[in-house]
Design a protein around this motif. Structure first.
Motif, short mmCIF file in Angstrom:
data_model
loop_
_atom_site.label_atom_id
_atom_site.label_comp_id
_atom_site.label_asym_id
_atom_site.label_seq_id
_atom_site.Cartn_x
_atom_site.Cartn_y
_atom_site.Cartn_z
N ARG A 159 -3.68 0.90 2.47
CA ARG A 159 -3.22 0.38 1.19
C ARG A 159 -1.99 -0.50 1.43
O ARG A 159 -1.07 -0.09 2.13
CB ARG A 159 -2.85 1.52 0.23
CG ARG A 159 -3.97 2.52 -0.05
CD ARG A 159 -3.49 3.56 -1.06
NE ARG A 159 -4.34 4.72 -1.13
CZ ARG A 159 -5.33 4.89 -2.02
NH1 ARG A 159 -5.60 3.92 -2.88
NH2 ARG A 159 -6.05 5.99 -2.03
N PHE A 160 -2.00 -1.68 0.83
CA PHE A 160 -0.86 -2.60 0.88
C PHE A 160 -0.35 -2.77 -0.54
O PHE A 160 -1.11 -3.13 -1.44
CB PHE A 160 -1.29 -3.95 1.45
CG PHE A 160 -1.75 -3.90 2.89
CD1 PHE A 160 -0.89 -4.22 3.92
CD2 PHE A 160 -3.05 -3.52 3.20
CE1 PHE A 160 -1.31 -4.17 5.24
CE2 PHE A 160 -3.48 -3.47 4.52
CZ PHE A 160 -2.62 -3.79 5.54
N GLU A 161 0.97 -2.53 -0.76
CA GLU A 161 1.53 -2.57 -2.10
C GLU A 161 2.76 -3.48 -2.15
O GLU A 161 3.55 -3.54 -1.21
CB GLU A 161 1.95 -1.16 -2.53
CG GLU A 161 0.82 -0.15 -2.55
CD GLU A 161 1.30 1.26 -2.83
OE1 GLU A 161 1.29 1.67 -4.01
OE2 GLU A 161 1.73 1.93 -1.87
N SER A 162 2.91 -4.17 -3.29
CA SER A 162 4.10 -5.00 -3.47
C SER A 162 4.43 -5.12 -4.96
O SER A 162 3.60 -4.78 -5.82
CB SER A 162 3.90 -6.40 -2.87
OG SER A 162 3.00 -7.16 -3.66
N PHE A 163 5.64 -5.61 -5.25
CA PHE A 163 6.07 -5.94 -6.60
C PHE A 163 6.51 -7.39 -6.65
O PHE A 163 6.98 -7.95 -5.65
CB PHE A 163 7.25 -5.05 -7.03
CG PHE A 163 6.84 -3.73 -7.59
CD1 PHE A 163 6.49 -3.60 -8.92
CD2 PHE A 163 6.80 -2.61 -6.79
CE1 PHE A 163 6.10 -2.38 -9.44
CE2 PHE A 163 6.43 -1.38 -7.29
CZ PHE A 163 6.07 -1.26 -8.62
N SER A 164 6.38 -7.97 -7.81
CA SER A 164 6.89 -9.32 -8.02
C SER A 164 8.42 -9.30 -8.01
O SER A 164 9.05 -8.24 -8.13
CB SER A 164 6.39 -9.87 -9.35
OG SER A 164 6.86 -9.08 -10.43
N ALA A 165 9.02 -10.48 -7.88
CA ALA A 165 10.48 -10.57 -7.86
C ALA A 165 11.10 -10.08 -9.16
O ALA A 165 12.23 -9.57 -9.16
CB ALA A 165 10.90 -12.01 -7.59
N CYS A 166 10.37 -10.20 -10.27
CA CYS A 166 10.87 -9.72 -11.57
C CYS A 166 10.48 -8.27 -11.81
O CYS A 166 10.87 -7.68 -12.83
CB CYS A 166 10.32 -10.60 -12.69
SG CYS A 166 8.51 -10.73 -12.72
#
Length: 431
Positions: free
Chosen positions: A71-78
């Motif tokens: 699983r690869f997870e990220s969030f936007s800059a906002c």
């Protein structure tokens, strides 16, 4: 490439983990999906008024090996968009070498390497002390950067929101392409809440709240799906139970691919990041859940689907207490929620647990009010003195209410106010 800085494994912290070393199937699709996760991490979908320019630094997506999947997870800059790529067993050329979590770096050389993958080009991934992407053009390896602290709060809020959602629509690949490509352009500023509602076999946008639809305030935030539409099998939408008093709602979208899923979760409003929602405060304030979470944490083994019944039997506690404890673990970013599986999964984030409560000022303020003797409980009514003002907290069949301005503006849509938390803490202490 991608590079790690050590990681968490079932045996504890490791500076030289080796989670996976093999080829990924559907290489062109997988490369495009990884680029979409990376793009989310580099995008600011909302720019606050007065902010002339957003300076984006590299952000660390998180990779978890659950044994049978990555699983690869990220969030936007906002922090208003969460992305997760689940690479399922059919896309891995063998089982993972180990289970665990580490943070990785999506940087320009890695993105360039992935962008050149096409057709039946091989794509090799090694996730270890250095995470290496190897293509026909060679291998790329880079160093890691710090994981933003806001992401811990964001992970906690996303799993809480996702665990409360239910499926509201599933459309074909053709309709998914039509729907996403017809989304209105974004403005980077606050927009009216919108809803995606099923109409026959299609989806359409409306500004009228719907019990049958999914909130998509800032619908342009779904555009990271677009590069993957050519690989799509279907698109699923999830939403929480409809609340007519809420002007907007979070939603979750799953693009079903070959042996993979790309998930996007949207915060209730484009101007609201998941990191500021506060929905996890109830779980964090529950001392019994905290004790149970500590007990359960030794039983977790990076399962792709956490079996609540098994944990309850292993810990010799009721399943309801397991569910509450998982909420507390989720508030610490230690479990996520997979809507497709309708189950929690185990991960460990590289954060100091002692800092968790310090990141939630409302909870700190509530504890301070209780310690200062500012809470007086009289049956179903309580009185909280704060800043020389007495606020009234009343219990009602539909939930507790507070007379403070913060509650008047947000109700419980962004978690409880400090007065509601203080009263709950005082009631528990008196039991």
């Amino acid at each position: 490439m991608l590079a790690t800085s050590g990681g968490s494994t079932p045996r504890g912290r490791s500076e030289h983990p080796v989670f996976f070393d093999g080829f990924l199937g559907h290489s062109e699709q997988t490369a495009a999906a990884l680029l979409s996760v990376a793009k989310v991490a580099r995008t600011r979908f909302y720019t606050p008024p007065g902010m002339l320019a957003a300076i984006l630094r590299a952000a660390d997506p998180v990779v978890t090996s659950n044994g049978d999947r990555l699983r690869f997870e990220s969030f936007s800059a906002c922090c208003g968009v969460y992305a997760r790529l689940d690479v399922l067993p059919g896309a891995l050329d063998g089982p993972a070498l180990d289970t665990g979590t580490t943070n990785v770096d999506f940087n320009p050389p890695m993105r360039a390497a992935l962008a050149r993958v096409g057709g039946i080009d091989p794509l090799h991934l090694a996730v270890g002390e250095d995470v290496v992407v190897t293509t026909l053009d060679g291998s790329v390896t880079e160093k890691k950067v710090s994981l933003p602290e806001r992401w811990l709060k964001g992970f906690a809020e996303v799993q809480l929101a996702a665990s409360r959602m239910r499926p509201v629509a599933e459309v074909s690949a053709a309709e998914a392409r039509r729907f996403v490509r017809a989304l209105p352009p974004g403005t980077g500023s606050r927009t009216r809440p919108m809803w995606a509602v099923p109409t026959g076999r299609a989806l359409r946008l409306t500004t009228r709240p719907s019990a049958d639809g999914a909130g998509v305030s800032g619908p342009e935030r779904l555009r990271p799906l677009e590069p993957l539409l050519r690989f799509a099998r279907s698109l699923r939408a999830y939403a929480p139970p409809y609340d007519p008093s809420a002007p907007a709602a979070a939603s979750l979208w799953e693009l079903v691919l070959d042996d993979a899923r790309l998930v996007l979760a949207l915060s209730p409003d484009a101007s609201r990041g998941f990191s500021g929602e506060g929905g996890v405060l109830w779980d964090l304030s529950d001392e019994q859940a905290a004790l149970d979470a500590e007990l359960l944490s030794v039983l977790l083994a990076f399962e792709p689907r956490i079996d609540i019944s098994r944990l309850a039997a292993g810990a010799d506690i009721a399943e309801q207490r397991v569910s509450s404890a998982l909420g507390h673990l989720g508030a610490a970013g230690r479990v996520g929620y997979d809507t497709a599986e309708q189950a929690f999964f185990h991960r460990e984030l590289p954060f100091d647990a002692a800092r968790l409560e310090a990141m939630h000022p409302r909870l700190r303020a509530a504890r301070a009010l209780v310690d200062a003797g500012a809470v007086r409980v009289a049956g179903d009514t309580a009185y909280v003195t704060s800043a020389d003002t007495e606020h009234v907290v009343g219990r009602h069949p539909e939930g507790s209410r507070c007379s403070c301005p913060w509650y008047g503006k947000h109700k419980t849509g962004r978690g409880p106010c400090k007065h509601l938390l203080a009263v709950e803490l005082a009631r528990r202490a008196a039991e």
